[in-house]
Design an enzyme around this catalytic site. Structure first.
Site, mmCIF file in Angstrom:
data_model
loop_
_atom_site.group_PDB
_atom_site.id
_atom_site.type_symbol
_atom_site.label_atom_id
_atom_site.label_comp_id
_atom_site.label_asym_id
_atom_site.label_seq_id
_atom_site.Cartn_x
_atom_site.Cartn_y
_atom_site.Cartn_z
ATOM 1 N N ASN A 119 0.751 -1.287 -0.028
ATOM 2 C CA ASN A 119 -0.086 0.202 0.122
ATOM 3 C C ASN A 119 0.800 1.243 0.111
ATOM 4 O OD1 ASN A 119 -1.384 2.086 1.008
ATOM 5 N ND2 ASN A 119 -3.072 0.861 1.623
ATOM 6 N N HIS A 157 1.042 6.255 1.879
ATOM 7 C CA HIS A 157 1.684 7.205 2.539
ATOM 8 C C HIS A 157 2.992 7.870 1.877
ATOM 9 C CE1 HIS A 157 -1.184 6.889 5.748
ATOM 10 N NE2 HIS A 157 -0.780 5.726 6.007
ATOM 11 N N HIS A 186 -5.660 3.613 -1.683
ATOM 12 C CA HIS A 186 -7.177 4.120 -1.075
ATOM 13 C C HIS A 186 -7.287 5.259 -1.659
ATOM 14 C CE1 HIS A 186 -9.822 4.353 2.776
ATOM 15 N NE2 HIS A 186 -10.323 4.540 1.638
ATOM 16 N N ARG A 227 -9.514 8.096 -0.815
ATOM 17 C CA ARG A 227 -10.162 8.479 0.108
ATOM 18 C C ARG A 227 -11.410 9.539 -0.355
ATOM 19 N NH1 ARG A 227 -8.866 6.649 5.643
ATOM 20 N NH2 ARG A 227 -10.555 7.979 6.155
ATOM 21 N N ARG A 253 -7.084 12.812 1.064
ATOM 22 C CA ARG A 253 -6.068 13.286 1.770
ATOM 23 C C ARG A 253 -4.518 12.756 1.273
ATOM 24 N NH1 ARG A 253 -7.474 10.172 7.220
ATOM 25 N NH2 ARG A 253 -9.351 11.336 7.073
ATOM 26 N N GLU A 255 -8.686 0.450 -2.884
ATOM 27 C CA GLU A 255 -9.720 0.593 -1.474
ATOM 28 C C GLU A 255 -10.564 1.719 -1.737
ATOM 29 O OE1 GLU A 255 -7.193 0.834 1.883
ATOM 30 O OE2 GLU A 255 -6.298 -1.105 1.376
ATOM 31 N N THR A 284 -8.138 3.658 8.519
ATOM 32 C CA THR A 284 -9.330 2.874 8.518
ATOM 33 C C THR A 284 -9.485 2.121 9.998
ATOM 34 O OG1 THR A 284 -8.965 2.429 6.203
ATOM 35 C CG2 THR A 284 -10.907 1.406 7.037
ATOM 36 N N GLU A 326 -11.092 -9.058 3.511
ATOM 37 C CA GLU A 326 -9.793 -8.935 4.230
ATOM 38 C C GLU A 326 -10.117 -8.643 5.672
ATOM 39 O OE1 GLU A 326 -7.340 -6.147 2.169
ATOM 40 O OE2 GLU A 326 -6.253 -5.327 3.904
ATOM 41 N N HIS A 367 -3.611 -4.589 8.049
ATOM 42 C CA HIS A 367 -3.670 -3.192 8.805
ATOM 43 C C HIS A 367 -2.631 -3.351 10.266
ATOM 44 C CE1 HIS A 367 -5.003 0.619 10.558
ATOM 45 N NE2 HIS A 367 -5.627 0.914 9.518
HETATM 46 N N1 PXP Z 1 -5.918 -3.067 4.164
HETATM 47 C C1 PXP Z 1 -6.842 -1.922 4.505
HETATM 48 C C2 PXP Z 1 -8.099 -2.327 3.968
HETATM 49 C C3 PXP Z 1 -6.817 -0.650 4.700
HETATM 50 O O1 PXP Z 1 -7.488 0.340 4.816
HETATM 51 C C4 PXP Z 1 -5.383 -0.333 5.113
HETATM 52 C C5 PXP Z 1 -5.137 1.061 5.451
HETATM 53 O O2 PXP Z 1 -5.132 1.811 4.457
HETATM 54 C C6 PXP Z 1 -4.319 -1.360 4.896
HETATM 55 C C7 PXP Z 1 -4.645 -2.752 4.691
HETATM 56 C C8 PXP Z 1 -2.885 -1.132 5.395
HETATM 57 O O3 PXP Z 1 -2.820 -0.963 6.797
HETATM 58 P P1 PXP Z 1 -1.420 -0.191 7.221
HETATM 59 O O4 PXP Z 1 -1.031 0.878 6.307
HETATM 60 O O5 PXP Z 1 -1.626 -0.176 8.705
HETATM 61 O O6 PXP Z 1 -0.375 -1.443 6.770
#
Ligand code: PXP
Length: 255
Positions: free
Chosen positions: A12, A15, A48, A50, A54, A75, A106, A156, A199
């Site tokens: 992901n 960030h 994602h 959003r 953001r 996402e 999330t 998930e 997550h």
């Molecule tokens: N899976 C989903 C559905 C999420 O919303 C997120 C956070 O955006 C993640 C995985 C990844 O989480 P993390 O950034 O804490 O690794």
């Protein structure tokens, strides 16, 4: 019993966009991060979009769809706007997540059981368009039943609470939460769902959860981007893959 195939890693890159947006310019570019993550061994890229944009923006989504060859997992919140965007972009997969404007990330899983009327047509439209839908849910038997009823092919499991307990050294709490995840994964596979998780995962938690043979994919973002500041994206992704393989091997060697 699930087949013990290697666990896939979805990286992901939200960030990377968060850092870019802090200055309002173009650097660092999430598309470059997507290419680098794939080169380092990511099986797929997750972003994602959003509602408040953001981090990832529409233009990032379009450039990533146009330029990467690895599968993209988008996402998105369960809204008409996001459905329209996903149907146009046609990513490989779409993970429906709950979204609150005030949250930093999330925070919880999607309330599937209480929102069947909203989710059912959305899942059907995305599936008809060839998008593989997953629902981001807590390891809760009621939500898993509902996901299967709505014919979502994938869930998930939200690992946030477990990862937080593990990170805070709350071993008792973490073990209890892990057992919920294990039970949820078994239940979901039994109902014919493909099981992913994500997550808050880091090296240790990614290794441990990879030992669950039901888990087919992990989606990891914050830890990878944070740790990449010190070690580099390629090293972190490589180390994560090794940790995940170690976890999987431990599962295979169990009697
Ligand atoms: N899976 C989903 C559905 C999420 O919303 C997120 C956070 O955006 C993640 C995985 C990844 O989480 P993390 O950034 O804490 O690794």
């Amino acid at each position: 019993m699930a087949e013990s195939r290697p666990v896939r890693l979805g990286v992901n890159i939200d960030h990377v966009a968060t850092i870019r947006n802090a200055r309002g310019g173009r650097h660092p570019d999430p598309l470059r991060a997507a290419h680098a993550a794939i080169l380092a061994g990511a099986d797929s890229i997750t972003i994602h979009l959003r509602e408040d944009r953001r981090h990832i923006r529409d233009d990032d989504l379009h450039r990533i769809v146009a330029e990467i060859e690895a599968p993209l997992n988008l996402e998105l919140a369960a809204t008409e706007e996001m459905l329209g965007i996903a149907l146009k972009a046609k990513p490989h997969a779409a993970c429906i997540v709950p979204e609150k404007r005030t949250e930093r990330t999330t925070e919880g899983g999607l309330e599937v059981a209480g929102a069947k009327t909203l989710l059912k047509p959305m899942i059907a439209k995305l599936s008809d368009a060839g998008v593989r839908v997953s629902l981001f849910i807590e390891p809760n038997p009621v939500q898993i039943e509902a996901a299967a009823e709505l014919k979502a092919p994938v869930i998930e499991i939200h690992t946030g609470a477990w990862c937080e307990a593990a990170m805070n050294g709350d071993h008792g709490g973490a073990n209890k939460l892990f057992e919920h995840i294990r039970a949820a994964a078994t239940q979901a596979l039994g109902l014919g769902l493909e099981v992913h998780a994500g997550h808050g995962l880091d090296y240790q938690t990614a290794e441990r959860i990879s030992a669950l043979p039901e888990i087919m994919e992990l989606n990891i973002g914050h830890f990878i981007v944070g740790e990449a500041l010190f070690e580099g994206l390629d090293i972190v992704i490589g180390e994560l893959r090794i940790a995940m393989q170690r976890g999987r091997a431990a599962a295979k060697s169990r009697p």
